[in-house]
Design a protein around this motif. Structure first.
Motif, PDB file in Angstrom:
ATOM      1  N   CYS A  98     102.712  83.725  -6.896  1.00  8.77           N
ATOM      2  CA  CYS A  98     103.403  84.694  -7.755  1.00  8.77           C
ATOM      3  C   CYS A  98     104.018  85.809  -6.920  1.00  8.77           C
ATOM      4  O   CYS A  98     105.160  86.221  -7.159  1.00  8.77           O
ATOM      5  N   GLY A  99     103.255  86.298  -5.968  1.00  4.98           N
ATOM      6  CA  GLY A  99     103.750  87.378  -5.126  1.00  4.98           C
ATOM      7  C   GLY A  99     105.022  87.002  -4.391  1.00  4.98           C
ATOM      8  O   GLY A  99     105.948  87.812  -4.258  1.00  4.98           O
ATOM      9  N   ILE A 100     105.096  85.769  -3.913  1.00  8.84           N
ATOM     10  CA  ILE A 100     106.293  85.301  -3.211  1.00  8.84           C
ATOM     11  C   ILE A 100     107.475  85.179  -4.163  1.00  8.84           C
ATOM     12  O   ILE A 100     108.578  85.663  -3.892  1.00  8.84           O
ATOM     13  N   LEU A 101     107.248  84.546  -5.291  1.00  8.34           N
ATOM     14  CA  LEU A 101     108.339  84.246  -6.218  1.00  8.34           C
ATOM     15  C   LEU A 101     108.852  85.482  -6.945  1.00  8.34           C
ATOM     16  O   LEU A 101     109.979  85.486  -7.444  1.00  8.34           O
ATOM     17  N   LEU A 102     108.054  86.534  -7.012  1.00  4.61           N
ATOM     18  CA  LEU A 102     108.472  87.752  -7.719  1.00  4.61           C
ATOM     19  C   LEU A 102     109.631  88.461  -7.037  1.00  4.61           C
ATOM     20  O   LEU A 102     110.208  89.395  -7.596  1.00  4.61           O
ATOM     21  N   ALA A 103     109.991  88.028  -5.835  1.00  2.00           N
ATOM     22  CA  ALA A 103     111.153  88.605  -5.159  1.00  2.00           C
ATOM     23  C   ALA A 103     112.459  88.099  -5.757  1.00  2.00           C
ATOM     24  O   ALA A 103     113.536  88.616  -5.433  1.00  2.00           O
ATOM     25  N   ASP A 104     112.388  87.098  -6.637  1.00  2.00           N
ATOM     26  CA  ASP A 104     113.590  86.505  -7.227  1.00  2.00           C
ATOM     27  C   ASP A 104     114.309  87.517  -8.123  1.00  2.00           C
ATOM     28  O   ASP A 104     113.678  88.400  -8.709  1.00  2.00           O
ATOM     29  N   PHE A 105     115.620  87.356  -8.243  1.00  2.00           N
ATOM     30  CA  PHE A 105     116.429  88.304  -9.014  1.00  2.00           C
ATOM     31  C   PHE A 105     116.543  87.935 -10.495  1.00  2.00           C
ATOM     32  O   PHE A 105     117.223  88.629 -11.244  1.00  2.00           O
ATOM     33  N   ASP A 106     115.925  86.847 -10.912  1.00  2.00           N
ATOM     34  CA  ASP A 106     115.979  86.423 -12.313  1.00  2.00           C
ATOM     35  C   ASP A 106     114.957  87.238 -13.117  1.00  2.00           C
ATOM     36  O   ASP A 106     113.745  87.026 -12.989  1.00  2.00           O
ATOM     37  N   PRO A 107     115.395  88.194 -13.951  1.00  2.75           N
ATOM     38  CA  PRO A 107     114.454  89.073 -14.664  1.00  2.75           C
ATOM     39  C   PRO A 107     113.538  88.327 -15.629  1.00  2.75           C
ATOM     40  O   PRO A 107     112.370  88.682 -15.779  1.00  2.75           O
TER      41      PRO A 107
END
Length: 421
Positions: A98-107
């Motif tokens: 989750c921590g890695i993927l939370l950098a994504d720009f898709d709100p």
């Protein structure tokens, strides 16, 4: 070229063509294989729950390309599905994912990841607390929300992150945002054997302005040296408890102590407040050292009216102090300075956002000769335009042609962000 040479040349060309053909075939095979594997991974990430999906998601936390996979190989709906699926399972590595993927720009995907992280925080609270190492703002917001969803029971695990360099700033800021109730969880760390942990605790307690921390911090300050001692002084300065008034005063007044420490002490004395501290501060308000002088002025502003009531202080510095204070007394000092030829331009700048002196500014404007005092008039008009009351009051000046021109110019400049006046 001889027959042997021609044959040798044809042989080399043949080998080259065969190599190119092999490479082309290999590229096609690799491309097809990658497409098949990607399709499989997409199916596992977004499909129905099961052991295979769990294994994929757990292992994904260690994949160096997982952020790219999430962004490039999934559409928005699939990202939401994968994010939601993470919350189905119980494994410490999923918090890292989750921590890695939370950098994504898709709100929308980030929102689902935050929900999944909150579910993991209940099942694996320490793993979620460990995500305080994440540096991106998206990650920090989500991790904080997940931690908050659990409540105070997770705070000891956040305190534990004081020992992790990358997590330390976020852990400090998170606990400070929780308010005074976090103090009891942080205080024991002041007894930790590791200086970095003690200093982290001191920083958090300073942000909380915790009076309970004063006595142990004073003890630590007296038993340490160097940078560690400086850290405890900074914490005590940040708290600004009256019990530290003598310590701050003596530190400020000691010329043998370094300027940075004396500047900290000045700010601490300002946070303590009161006229005795203000009098001590005024003695250094004209210091030749810029750092000390700036800190003293800031400290005097923290004492508010206590500083402005001290008699026989330099009028220029008094006005500077008043610039950071918004009280009736400060307003009156600014208004009075508008009539001082040496101070009026500075006072006009400071007069912004002070609705209570609108009438005084307006009266002053009516006495000016715009042709010879245009710069001053412009500053006063700018001050009036900074408040609703002042903007409305300017209507009464439209009958004065010279002033009306300055008013119109200033309004136009204020409406045009690309220009300055």
């Amino acid at each position: 070229m001889s027959a042997a040479g021609v044959a040798q040349s044809k042989s080399r060309l043949g080998r080259t063509l065969r190599s190119l053909a092999v490479m082309a075939i290999l590229g096609i095979v690799l491309g097809v294989t990658n497409m098949v594997l990607t399709r499989r991974d997409v199916g596992l990430a977004t499909g129905p729950a099961g052991p295979a999906q769990k294994d994929f998601l757990v292992n994904a936390a260690e994949r160096p390309d997982i952020a790219t996979f999430f962004k490039k190989n999934l559409d928005s709906g699939q990202r939401i599905l994968m994010a939601r699926n993470i919350g189905r399972y119980d494994d410490p590595k999923l918090a890292k994912l989750c921590g890695i993927l939370l950098a994504d720009f898709d709100p929308a995907a980030r929102e689902e990841l935050t929900v999944s992280l909150a579910k993991l925080a209940v099942k694996r609270p320490e793993s979620v607390a460990e995500q305080l190492t994440q540096k991106g703002s998206f990650q920090q917001i989500a991790v904080n929300r997940a931690l908050t969803s659990v409540g105070p029971s997770i705070w000891p695990l956040v305190v534990k992150q004081f020992s992790v360099v990358d997590a330390r700033p976020n852990a400090i800021n998170y606990l400070a945002s929780m308010g005074p109730s976090a103090t009891q969880f942080i205080l024991p760390s002041l007894d930790d054997k590791r200086p970095d942990v003690r200093l982290a605790a001191a920083d958090a307690l300073a942000k909380l302005r915790s009076p309970e921390a004063v006595d142990p911090l004073v003890k630590l300050y007296g038993s340490t040296i160097g940078d560690e001692q400086y850290g405890y002084l900074a914490a005590l300065s940040g708290i600004g408890d009256p019990k530290t008034s003598d310590l701050m005063s003596s530190t400020l007044q000691n010329d043998s102590i370094t300027i940075p420490r004396r500047a900290l002490a000045a700010l601490g004395l300002g946070r303590v407040g009161g006229e005795p501290g203000a009098k001590t501060l005024w003695a250094y308000a004209e210091s030749e050292d810029i750092q000390l002088r700036q800190s003293v002025v800031s400290a005097l502003q923290l004492t508010k009216d206590a500083a402005l009531k001290v008699p026989s202080t330099p009028v220029e510095t008094q006005l500077e102090v008043a610039s950071g204070v918004h009280t009736n007394l400060a307003d009156s000092i600014v208004l009075h300075a508008l009539f001082n030829p040496k101070l009026r331009l500075a006072a006009a700048d400071i007069a912004k956002r002070r609705p209570k002196i609108v009438a005084g500014i307006l009266q002053h404007l009516n006495t000016l000769e715009p042709d010879s005092e245009g710069d001053f008039a412009d500053k006063l008009i700018t001050a009036l335009l900074s408040t609703t009351q002042g903007t409305e009051a300017l209507d009464s000046l439209k009958h004065r042609d010279a002033l009306a021109g300055i008013i119109q110019r200033r309004i136009q400049l204020n409406q045009s962000p690309s220009q300055s006046g």
